[in-house]
Write an enzyme that holds these catalytic residues in place. Structure first.
Site, PDB file in Angstrom:
ATOM      1  N   HIS A  16      73.577  44.153  35.565  1.00  0.00           N
ATOM      2  CA  HIS A  16      73.739  43.356  36.790  1.00  0.00           C
ATOM      3  C   HIS A  16      74.871  42.442  36.489  1.00  0.00           C
ATOM      4  O   HIS A  16      75.569  42.834  35.234  1.00  0.00           O
ATOM      5  CB  HIS A  16      72.172  42.628  37.287  1.00  0.00           C
ATOM      6  CG  HIS A  16      72.368  41.699  35.882  1.00  0.00           C
ATOM      7  ND1 HIS A  16      70.436  40.939  36.645  1.00  0.00           N
ATOM      8  CD2 HIS A  16      72.704  40.728  35.810  1.00  0.00           C
ATOM      9  CE1 HIS A  16      70.820  39.812  35.615  1.00  0.00           C
ATOM     10  NE2 HIS A  16      71.946  39.993  34.729  1.00  0.00           N
ATOM     11  N   CYS A  35      78.532  35.893  33.472  1.00  0.00           N
ATOM     12  CA  CYS A  35      77.718  36.543  34.610  1.00  0.00           C
ATOM     13  C   CYS A  35      78.332  37.289  35.461  1.00  0.00           C
ATOM     14  O   CYS A  35      77.739  38.441  35.828  1.00  0.00           O
ATOM     15  CB  CYS A  35      76.607  35.991  35.024  1.00  0.00           C
ATOM     16  SG  CYS A  35      75.943  35.646  33.716  1.00  0.00           S
ATOM     17  N   HIS A  41      76.291  43.316  32.651  1.00  0.00           N
ATOM     18  CA  HIS A  41      75.931  43.415  31.106  1.00  0.00           C
ATOM     19  C   HIS A  41      74.102  43.924  31.811  1.00  0.00           C
ATOM     20  O   HIS A  41      73.567  43.715  32.788  1.00  0.00           O
ATOM     21  CB  HIS A  41      75.715  42.121  30.538  1.00  0.00           C
ATOM     22  CG  HIS A  41      75.530  40.658  30.985  1.00  0.00           C
ATOM     23  ND1 HIS A  41      76.152  40.012  32.322  1.00  0.00           N
ATOM     24  CD2 HIS A  41      73.905  40.418  31.741  1.00  0.00           C
ATOM     25  CE1 HIS A  41      74.936  39.307  32.977  1.00  0.00           C
ATOM     26  NE2 HIS A  41      73.707  39.473  32.617  1.00  0.00           N
ATOM     27  N   HIS A  43      69.415  43.888  30.350  1.00  0.00           N
ATOM     28  CA  HIS A  43      68.564  42.969  30.177  1.00  0.00           C
ATOM     29  C   HIS A  43      67.620  43.792  30.005  1.00  0.00           C
ATOM     30  O   HIS A  43      67.257  44.744  30.639  1.00  0.00           O
ATOM     31  CB  HIS A  43      68.386  41.638  30.520  1.00  0.00           C
ATOM     32  CG  HIS A  43      69.353  40.730  31.071  1.00  0.00           C
ATOM     33  ND1 HIS A  43      69.379  39.735  30.461  1.00  0.00           N
ATOM     34  CD2 HIS A  43      70.542  40.200  32.418  1.00  0.00           C
ATOM     35  CE1 HIS A  43      70.264  38.736  30.868  1.00  0.00           C
ATOM     36  NE2 HIS A  43      70.783  39.236  32.017  1.00  0.00           N
ATOM     37  N   ASP A  80      64.478  50.383  35.965  1.00  0.00           N
ATOM     38  CA  ASP A  80      64.514  51.184  34.665  1.00  0.00           C
ATOM     39  C   ASP A  80      65.797  51.724  34.502  1.00  0.00           C
ATOM     40  O   ASP A  80      65.963  53.077  35.140  1.00  0.00           O
ATOM     41  CB  ASP A  80      63.420  51.814  34.132  1.00  0.00           C
ATOM     42  CG  ASP A  80      63.526  51.886  32.516  1.00  0.00           C
ATOM     43  OD1 ASP A  80      63.913  51.053  31.823  1.00  0.00           O
ATOM     44  OD2 ASP A  80      62.837  52.849  32.035  1.00  0.00           O
ATOM     45  N   HIS A  81      66.849  51.833  33.682  1.00  0.00           N
ATOM     46  CA  HIS A  81      68.415  52.402  33.282  1.00  0.00           C
ATOM     47  C   HIS A  81      68.479  52.136  33.829  1.00  0.00           C
ATOM     48  O   HIS A  81      70.145  53.331  34.318  1.00  0.00           O
ATOM     49  CB  HIS A  81      67.976  53.203  32.212  1.00  0.00           C
ATOM     50  CG  HIS A  81      67.650  53.235  30.412  1.00  0.00           C
ATOM     51  ND1 HIS A  81      65.892  52.446  30.639  1.00  0.00           N
ATOM     52  CD2 HIS A  81      67.816  53.181  29.745  1.00  0.00           C
ATOM     53  CE1 HIS A  81      65.639  52.117  29.169  1.00  0.00           C
ATOM     54  NE2 HIS A  81      66.800  52.378  28.316  1.00  0.00           N
ATOM     55  N   GLU A 132      63.358  37.306  32.149  1.00  0.00           N
ATOM     56  CA  GLU A 132      64.283  37.935  31.719  1.00  0.00           C
ATOM     57  C   GLU A 132      64.669  37.757  30.538  1.00  0.00           C
ATOM     58  O   GLU A 132      66.038  38.941  29.979  1.00  0.00           O
ATOM     59  CB  GLU A 132      65.945  37.362  32.415  1.00  0.00           C
ATOM     60  CG  GLU A 132      66.910  37.811  32.790  1.00  0.00           C
ATOM     61  CD  GLU A 132      68.349  36.950  33.132  1.00  0.00           C
ATOM     62  OE1 GLU A 132      68.596  37.607  34.253  1.00  0.00           O
ATOM     63  OE2 GLU A 132      68.814  36.219  33.021  1.00  0.00           O
TER      64      GLU A 132
HETATM   65 NI    NI Z   1      72.093  38.498  33.407  1.00  0.00          NI
END
Ligand code: NI
Length: 145
Positions: A16, A35, A41, A43, A80-81, A132
């Site tokens: 995100h 961010c 990046h 998580h 996901d992904h 997260e």
């Molecule tokens: Ni983040």
């Protein structure tokens, strides 16, 4: 019968970026820090879904875990992904923070459970907890009835 809450964990990975187009680069960096970096990046998220209800007298279950896992897996395949900003429809207006992602996942999980055939009545989605990182999580209990 007593009301009991059952919870199950699910793992997924997403990337995100926190950024508002209408803000300057300086303002985005001031508010969102790293961010706001342009390429985002990722998580490794952990989602806990909790369902409350009275255990069914015949099965002893609040909800069959096959149904819970099936419903949530069907939701998470869309996250996901994926890059949350670019590859999902939920964050064109909202920043994909853990807070906002938790409310999106609540809506999607609630809808998936409601749409799944054959789940006996008497359960309710009670809590979404979205981790997260190991040190940060968000809880959402839905809108007050
Ligand atoms: Ni983040």
């Amino acid at each position: 019968m007593p009301e009991v809450t059952i919870s199950r964990r699910f793992d997924f990975s997403s990337s995100h970026r926190y950024y508002r187009e209408e803000w300057s680069e300086e303002e985005n960096t001031r508010v969102f820090g790293l961010c706001a970096l342009p390429n985002g990046h990722g998580h490794n998220y952990t989602l806990e879904v909790s369902v409350s209800g009275e255990p069914d007298p015949a099965t002893g279950m609040v909800i069959n875990l096959v149904d819970l896992k099936g419903a949530v897996d069907g939701v998470l395949i869309n996250f996901d992904h994926k890059h949350l900003n670019l590859d999902t429809p939920y964050f064109s207006e909202r920043i994909p923070t853990t807070e906002n992602l938790a409310t999106v996942l609540w809506d999607e999980v609630a809808a998936a459970l409601a749409a799944r055939p054959g789940i006996p009545d008497g359960w309710r989605l009670a809590r979404i907890r979205l981790h997260e990182t190991e040190d940060l999580y968000v809880e959402y209990f839905g809108e007050p009835a």
